[in-house]
Design an enzyme around this catalytic site. Sequence first.
Site, mmCIF file in Angstrom:
data_model
loop_
_atom_site.group_PDB
_atom_site.id
_atom_site.type_symbol
_atom_site.label_atom_id
_atom_site.label_comp_id
_atom_site.label_asym_id
_atom_site.label_seq_id
_atom_site.Cartn_x
_atom_site.Cartn_y
_atom_site.Cartn_z
ATOM 1 N N LYS A 186 -29.586 10.426 -2.860
ATOM 2 C CA LYS A 186 -28.490 10.734 -4.066
ATOM 3 C C LYS A 186 -27.315 9.757 -4.002
ATOM 4 O O LYS A 186 -27.470 9.057 -2.864
ATOM 5 C CB LYS A 186 -28.219 12.041 -4.022
ATOM 6 C CG LYS A 186 -29.272 13.147 -4.611
ATOM 7 C CD LYS A 186 -29.603 12.826 -5.743
ATOM 8 C CE LYS A 186 -30.552 14.065 -6.270
ATOM 9 N NZ LYS A 186 -31.856 14.454 -5.701
HETATM 10 C C1 LIG Z 1 -32.271 15.969 -5.813
HETATM 11 C C2 LIG Z 1 -31.988 17.136 -7.137
HETATM 12 C C3 LIG Z 1 -31.897 18.666 -6.726
HETATM 13 C C4 LIG Z 1 -32.149 19.051 -5.492
HETATM 14 O O1 LIG Z 1 -31.335 18.646 -4.521
HETATM 15 P P1 LIG Z 1 -31.995 18.428 -2.935
HETATM 16 O O2 LIG Z 1 -30.762 18.434 -2.289
HETATM 17 O O3 LIG Z 1 -32.932 17.634 -2.807
HETATM 18 O O4 LIG Z 1 -32.515 19.906 -2.661
HETATM 19 C C5 LIG Z 1 -31.946 19.279 -7.936
HETATM 20 N N1 LIG Z 1 -31.711 18.962 -9.205
HETATM 21 C C6 LIG Z 1 -31.912 17.652 -9.506
HETATM 22 C C7 LIG Z 1 -31.529 17.177 -10.723
HETATM 23 C C8 LIG Z 1 -32.127 16.667 -8.200
HETATM 24 O O5 LIG Z 1 -32.310 15.238 -8.868
#
Ligand SMILES: *Cc1c(COP(=O)(O)O)cnc(C)c1O
Length: 396
Positions: A186
């Site tokens: 992210k």
């Molecule tokens: C990455 C993501 C999540 C979940 O996040 P994690 O930290 O990987 O559990 C939820 N929603 C979206 C749109 C994402 O891209």
Amino acid sequence: MPGFELFGNEERKEVQDVLDNGVLMRYGFDPMRNGHHKALELEQDLAAKMKVKHAQVVSSGTAALTVALASAGIGYGDEVIMPTFTFVASFEAILATGAIPVLCDIDDTLTLNPAAVEAAITSKTKAVMPVHMCGSMADLASLKHICDKHQLLLLEDACQAIGGSYAGKPLGSYGDLGCFSFDFVKTITCGEGGAVITNNDTYADHAHKYHDHGHDHIGNDRGAESHPFLGYNYRISELNAAVGIAQLRKLDHTISLQQKNYSILRSALATIPEVSFRSVPDTGVESYAFLSFFLPDENIARKAHKTLGEHGVDACFYWYDNNWHYYKKWEHLLTPSSLIKYADDIVSGLQRNNKAFPASDAWMGRTISCLIKVGWSENEVKERASKMVEALASIL
Ligand SMILES: *Cc1c(COP(=O)(O)O)cnc(C)c1O
């Protein structure tokens, strides 16, 4: 959106603080901490940055969504409207609370279509969950209007859009609750981590307790704390939170680098008449994590995606075929297995999703999204831009 490109001494220093005192747990052990409360500090910094009253940092974005829903009282049998295009985590988090995810069409914003949302509302609907995919957002004013009219909760899955804004407010802070992910890919990362933000005191209090087995966090003796309700362990560790503190300080810089690189690529693609861009709602400002564009039809989009790869343009996604981001590959979530058993009325609720979403297919079939990296030099971005134009020209 790779925050992991920007690691440096800032992250090292924060992590070293934690290793020096040896307290990896965010609660308790006060005499050993040397004054370091990394998770708490990250919460304070994040709340200030997002201009909200409360931030609850948790172990992942999936945990954040689950905690946010539970904290607002969403549970067994409730329906939550969510888009066909997202990461599976949005669906999983709703199911984890016992609620029923109800899939809903997207439009040219690549996020929830407000008219389709209104049509999907039933007497069981409790919340609407727009997902700000790939750095841009849903038409939040229209969604808020619908939510107010039907007394529904507006919960933003802003996991992919930290640093963007809407109507002058940071994404995630516009609805009743907002969620971020700080996983390894992210915009900013803790390795694994996430956060719930809100201005609602009650939801914040519930999230604080629910994410840590229901602990009320009153007093200095964890063993003696009382537990007003059920909770689970969605805590973040101090090591992960420490990385997040340093990463969050770099957010504005990261976004400005993304914007610069995004703009160069976009201007180049804008010279191609067959290319059009994802629509961004009025007053919305993207986080520029991806550049998403449409080709005239599915056939051309497939060819374009293939030729971009052959021209060495990496990290471009054709989500329509993706196992994790588009509903078409989610049979495993819609049907109970021998391992995961759903209650009968959840199964019948989930059946509502077993239908075609031609409007979503029409947009996704034409969409390509290219990841924006922050580490590219200006020359690298310009070279990439010419390669993209050349690749697309070869098939158009
Ligand atoms: C990455 C993501 C999540 C979940 O996040 P994690 O930290 O990987 O559990 C939820 N929603 C979206 C749109 C994402 O891209």
